[in-house]
Design a protein around this motif. Structure first.
Motif, PDB file in Angstrom:
ATOM      1  N   ILE A 162     -23.233  25.379  62.848  1.00 41.78           N
ATOM      2  CA  ILE A 162     -21.816  25.482  62.486  1.00 41.78           C
ATOM      3  C   ILE A 162     -22.006  26.454  63.827  1.00 41.78           C
ATOM      4  N   ARG A 163     -22.547  27.371  64.148  1.00 36.73           N
ATOM      5  CA  ARG A 163     -22.607  28.403  65.585  1.00 36.73           C
ATOM      6  C   ARG A 163     -23.004  27.607  66.772  1.00 36.73           C
ATOM      7  N   ALA A 164     -24.212  26.817  66.472  1.00 35.13           N
ATOM      8  CA  ALA A 164     -24.741  25.880  67.365  1.00 35.13           C
ATOM      9  C   ALA A 164     -24.236  25.034  67.986  1.00 35.13           C
ATOM     10  N   GLY A 165     -22.535  24.458  67.754  1.00 38.56           N
ATOM     11  CA  GLY A 165     -21.996  23.799  67.845  1.00 38.56           C
ATOM     12  C   GLY A 165     -20.350  24.327  68.226  1.00 38.56           C
ATOM     13  N   ARG A 166     -19.734  23.091  68.212  1.00 43.47           N
ATOM     14  CA  ARG A 166     -18.265  23.261  68.634  1.00 43.47           C
ATOM     15  C   ARG A 166     -17.745  22.084  67.603  1.00 43.47           C
ATOM     16  N   TRP A 167     -17.056  21.911  66.683  1.00 43.58           N
ATOM     17  CA  TRP A 167     -16.818  21.451  65.038  1.00 43.58           C
ATOM     18  C   TRP A 167     -15.419  21.356  65.291  1.00 43.58           C
ATOM     19  N   ARG A 168     -14.557  20.181  65.474  1.00 43.77           N
ATOM     20  CA  ARG A 168     -13.331  19.922  64.768  1.00 43.77           C
ATOM     21  C   ARG A 168     -13.190  19.960  63.412  1.00 43.77           C
ATOM     22  N   GLU A 169     -11.965  20.189  62.787  1.00 41.98           N
ATOM     23  CA  GLU A 169     -11.559  20.836  61.611  1.00 41.98           C
ATOM     24  C   GLU A 169     -11.428  19.254  60.809  1.00 41.98           C
ATOM     25  N   LYS A 224     -12.763  23.274  52.637  1.00 43.65           N
ATOM     26  CA  LYS A 224     -11.395  24.140  52.111  1.00 43.65           C
ATOM     27  C   LYS A 224     -12.224  25.247  51.779  1.00 43.65           C
ATOM     28  N   ILE A 225     -13.196  25.831  50.887  1.00 45.28           N
ATOM     29  CA  ILE A 225     -13.228  26.851  49.961  1.00 45.28           C
ATOM     30  C   ILE A 225     -13.568  27.834  50.715  1.00 45.28           C
ATOM     31  N   TRP A 226     -14.342  27.475  52.001  1.00 45.16           N
ATOM     32  CA  TRP A 226     -15.373  28.146  52.725  1.00 45.16           C
ATOM     33  C   TRP A 226     -13.662  29.453  53.954  1.00 45.16           C
ATOM     34  N   ILE A 227     -12.780  28.308  54.513  1.00 50.65           N
ATOM     35  CA  ILE A 227     -11.843  28.643  54.781  1.00 50.65           C
ATOM     36  C   ILE A 227     -10.978  30.093  54.409  1.00 50.65           C
ATOM     37  N   THR A 228     -10.362  28.974  52.769  1.00 45.94           N
ATOM     38  CA  THR A 228      -9.242  29.609  51.695  1.00 45.94           C
ATOM     39  C   THR A 228     -10.415  31.220  51.207  1.00 45.94           C
ATOM     40  N   ALA A 229     -11.678  31.312  51.451  1.00 45.01           N
ATOM     41  CA  ALA A 229     -11.846  32.143  51.604  1.00 45.01           C
ATOM     42  C   ALA A 229     -12.152  33.501  53.021  1.00 45.01           C
ATOM     43  N   GLY A 230     -12.159  33.362  53.693  1.00 45.27           N
ATOM     44  CA  GLY A 230     -12.265  33.846  55.131  1.00 45.27           C
ATOM     45  C   GLY A 230     -13.567  33.954  56.273  1.00 45.27           C
ATOM     46  N   ASN A 231     -14.432  32.756  55.097  1.00 48.16           N
ATOM     47  CA  ASN A 231     -15.492  32.491  55.500  1.00 48.16           C
ATOM     48  C   ASN A 231     -15.511  31.732  56.765  1.00 48.16           C
ATOM     49  N   LEU A 232     -15.107  30.939  57.048  1.00 44.10           N
ATOM     50  CA  LEU A 232     -14.631  29.867  57.849  1.00 44.10           C
ATOM     51  C   LEU A 232     -13.575  30.558  58.955  1.00 44.10           C
ATOM     52  N   THR A 233     -13.169  30.354  60.316  1.00 41.09           N
ATOM     53  CA  THR A 233     -12.107  30.203  61.118  1.00 41.09           C
ATOM     54  C   THR A 233     -12.072  29.341  61.377  1.00 41.09           C
ATOM     55  N   VAL A 234     -10.039  28.790  61.093  1.00 43.40           N
ATOM     56  CA  VAL A 234      -9.429  27.187  61.985  1.00 43.40           C
ATOM     57  C   VAL A 234      -8.522  28.055  63.416  1.00 43.40           C
ATOM     58  N   VAL A 235      -9.580  27.060  64.612  1.00 49.10           N
ATOM     59  CA  VAL A 235      -8.936  27.990  65.432  1.00 49.10           C
ATOM     60  C   VAL A 235      -8.611  26.679  66.441  1.00 49.10           C
ATOM     61  N   LYS A 236      -7.326  27.037  67.318  1.00 49.82           N
ATOM     62  CA  LYS A 236      -6.610  26.271  68.092  1.00 49.82           C
ATOM     63  C   LYS A 236      -7.507  26.300  69.512  1.00 49.82           C
ATOM     64  N   GLU A 237      -7.843  25.433  70.263  1.00 50.04           N
ATOM     65  CA  GLU A 237      -8.393  24.981  71.462  1.00 50.04           C
ATOM     66  C   GLU A 237      -8.337  24.038  71.826  1.00 50.04           C
ATOM     67  N   PRO A 276      -4.992  19.976  72.506  1.00 54.14           N
ATOM     68  CA  PRO A 276      -5.014  21.087  72.268  1.00 54.14           C
ATOM     69  C   PRO A 276      -5.585  20.377  70.087  1.00 54.14           C
ATOM     70  N   ARG A 277      -6.561  20.701  70.413  1.00 54.56           N
ATOM     71  CA  ARG A 277      -6.920  20.899  68.594  1.00 54.56           C
ATOM     72  C   ARG A 277      -7.375  21.852  67.827  1.00 54.56           C
ATOM     73  N   LYS A 278      -8.141  21.418  66.441  1.00 55.14           N
ATOM     74  CA  LYS A 278      -8.190  22.221  65.949  1.00 55.14           C
ATOM     75  C   LYS A 278      -9.691  22.496  65.241  1.00 55.14           C
ATOM     76  N   TYR A 279     -10.559  23.387  65.695  1.00 62.29           N
ATOM     77  CA  TYR A 279     -11.794  24.017  65.073  1.00 62.29           C
ATOM     78  C   TYR A 279     -12.283  24.766  63.980  1.00 62.29           C
ATOM     79  N   VAL A 280     -13.245  24.724  63.567  1.00 70.62           N
ATOM     80  CA  VAL A 280     -13.809  25.900  62.805  1.00 70.62           C
ATOM     81  C   VAL A 280     -14.660  26.328  63.755  1.00 70.62           C
ATOM     82  N   GLN A 281     -14.533  27.594  63.471  1.00 71.66           N
ATOM     83  CA  GLN A 281     -15.701  28.348  63.786  1.00 71.66           C
ATOM     84  C   GLN A 281     -16.538  29.690  62.599  1.00 71.66           C
ATOM     85  N   VAL A 282     -17.527  30.247  62.561  1.00 73.25           N
ATOM     86  CA  VAL A 282     -17.696  30.998  61.462  1.00 73.25           C
ATOM     87  C   VAL A 282     -17.128  32.654  61.902  1.00 73.25           C
ATOM     88  N   THR A 283     -16.642  32.925  60.653  1.00 75.40           N
ATOM     89  CA  THR A 283     -15.518  33.969  60.905  1.00 75.40           C
ATOM     90  C   THR A 283     -16.293  35.561  61.464  1.00 75.40           C
TER      91      THR A 283
END
Length: 441
Positions: free
Chosen positions: A369-376, A411-424, A431-438
């Motif tokens: 995931i860190r190697a690119g830019r990915w949408r939710e 969904k599990i990793w976002i809820t657990a805080g391992n992944l974060t949803v950000v607006k960019e 404006p879109r929602k992207y997923v990044q590693v926390t």
């Protein structure tokens, strides 16, 4: 309007507990000794054969004398435990109910449960407390249809005839009606006393442990919208359960819900029936959306069951899921060479996205995931599910189960805080929602 005959009036009075005798229509003088007043229909009919012009004289039943019973202390250890016979749903001396819309799978489920109890086997993941003699009565279908379902269940689960002999009893309402109550437009609802006595005797004579009435609507002829009439029927079933020490299950239809998920309150005439039973289950088909979340090929094969009224047990966590599989009876003939295929209920577990996933798998997915830019958004070409699927070896192109697993992991990793949803902003400044590693500080 057609006049009601004196004999009809006499029989209706007797059915409601009044002792009846014929009387002279002019003087009201009894034509038989008052001591011979009776509630027996045959005796009453004979009287009116002998005295066809007589009018009925009625003696009301004596009211029961009430008394307050002093409480006597009992050592808690000496009180017998509740006798659950199957899970926390069926219990001796009580009536229970299953509510479901048509074609949901309630009859198929009830039969598998009946055979599980009759054999003492855990066919659906629930171990019967003890082996039970089960009587299944279907008020709608011919006997052969029930026999097809039983045969399919036995084929699928490897049940032999020896396991069922003497333990499973099956009857059809087309051959033997069990109608415990009827409603007269003038006198109201009444219990069919002789039929109930015969039913109780049959249960006791055969040492029946569990009686299943399928469907409930076939066991009475009262108006479902008449709360008092329905209460009369429901409470009579509870009384029969208490008198015979059996567990009785009443399988009932729900009203139309307009596509919404049914609850136990949606049962037809549910206010009276629901109040009378101690445990009430409700069945619902899997929706198309749930099918996509679970990643199943055909969501119509699945349904869930919840206990909407677990009065005597803690509420179950979540829903229990089942799948209906097709079983061939291999009974083809020249008329129907393909033979019959019958649906059999099997237990099914909602897939856990974390099954088979380790911490190392998450680290590999995070690195991808860190190697690119990915949408939710899973509909986006750059959905974050793609790099996760790649490192986990999952197929997102044609495998519904794999796609559901990836969506569940996100969904599990976002809820657990391992992944974060950000607006960019995307490349088009939208404006879109992207997923990044926390980032861990």
């Amino acid at each position: 309007m057609r006049a009601v005959s004196p004999l009809y009036t006499a029989l209706n009075a007797a059915a409601n507990g009044y002792a009846v005798l014929p009387a002279d229509p002019s003087t009201g003088k009894p034509l038989v000794e008052i001591a011979k007043a009776s509630t027996d229909p045959e005796t009453i009919r004979q009287w009116w054969i002998e005295h066809p012009a007589s009018t009925p004289a009625m003696i009301p039943p004596k009211p029961k004398e009430l008394r307050a019973t002093p409480y006597v202390w009992r050592d808690p250890k000496s009180i017998p435990p509740r006798e659950f016979v199957y899970g926390k749903h069926l219990i001796r001396k009580f009536a229970s109910a299953k509510f479901a819309a048509g074609a949901t799978g309630k009859s198929a489920l009830a039969l598998v449960e009946a055979i599980a109890m009759a054999t003492g086997r855990s066919l659906l993941g629930i171990a019967p407390r003890k082996r039970c003699r089960v009587w299944y009565w279907n008020g709608e279908d011919p006997r052969e249809e029930t026999e097809r379902r039983i045969a399919a269940i036995c084929l699928h689960y490897g049940v032999t005839s020896d396991e069922l002999e003497g333990w499973l009893f099956v009857d059809s309402g087309r051959e033997q009606e069990i109608v415990i109550a009827k409603q007269n437009p003038k006198t109201g609802a009444s219990i069919a006393g002789p039929l109930v006595k015969s039913l109780v005797d049959t249960i006791l004579d055969n040492e029946i442990d569990v009686l299943i009435i399928d469907p409930f609507v076939s066991c009475h002829r009262v108006t479902e919208n008449d709360t008092m009439a329905m209460e009369l029927v429901a409470k009579k079933w509870t009384a029969i359960a208490d008198q015979t020490n059996t567990a009785i299950e009443l399988i009932h239809h729900t009203r139309k819900t307009g596509g919404a998920e049914a609850t136990v309150e949606d049962g037809r005439g549910a206010v009276a029936l629901l109040n009378a039973v101690r445990s009430a289950q409700v069945l619902n088909k899997m929706t198309k959306d749930d099918g996509a979340k679970a990643g199943v090929a055909n969501y119509r094969e699945y349904f869930n069951i919840e206990n909407g009224k677990p009065n005597l047990a803690p509420p179950p966590e979540g829903k229990d899921w089942y799948r209906i599989v097709s079983v061939s009876l291999e009974n083809g003939s020249t008329i129907a060479p393909e033979g019959d295929s019958v649906g059999v209920v099997t237990s099914w577990k909602w897939p856990d996205p974390l099954d088979g996933i380790s911490g190392a798998d998450f680290e590999a997915a995070a690195q991808s995931i860190r190697a690119g830019r990915w949408r939710e958004d899973p509909q986006a070409k750059d959905w974050v599910g793609w790099p996760i699927a790649k490192v986990l070896g999952l197929d997102l192109h044609g495998n519904k189960a794999d796609k559901a697993k990836v969506a569940g992991l996100i969904k599990i990793w976002i809820t657990a805080g391992n992944l974060t949803v950000v607006k960019e902003l995307d490349e088009k400044r939208m404006p879109r929602k992207y997923v990044q590693v926390t980032d861990v500080e």
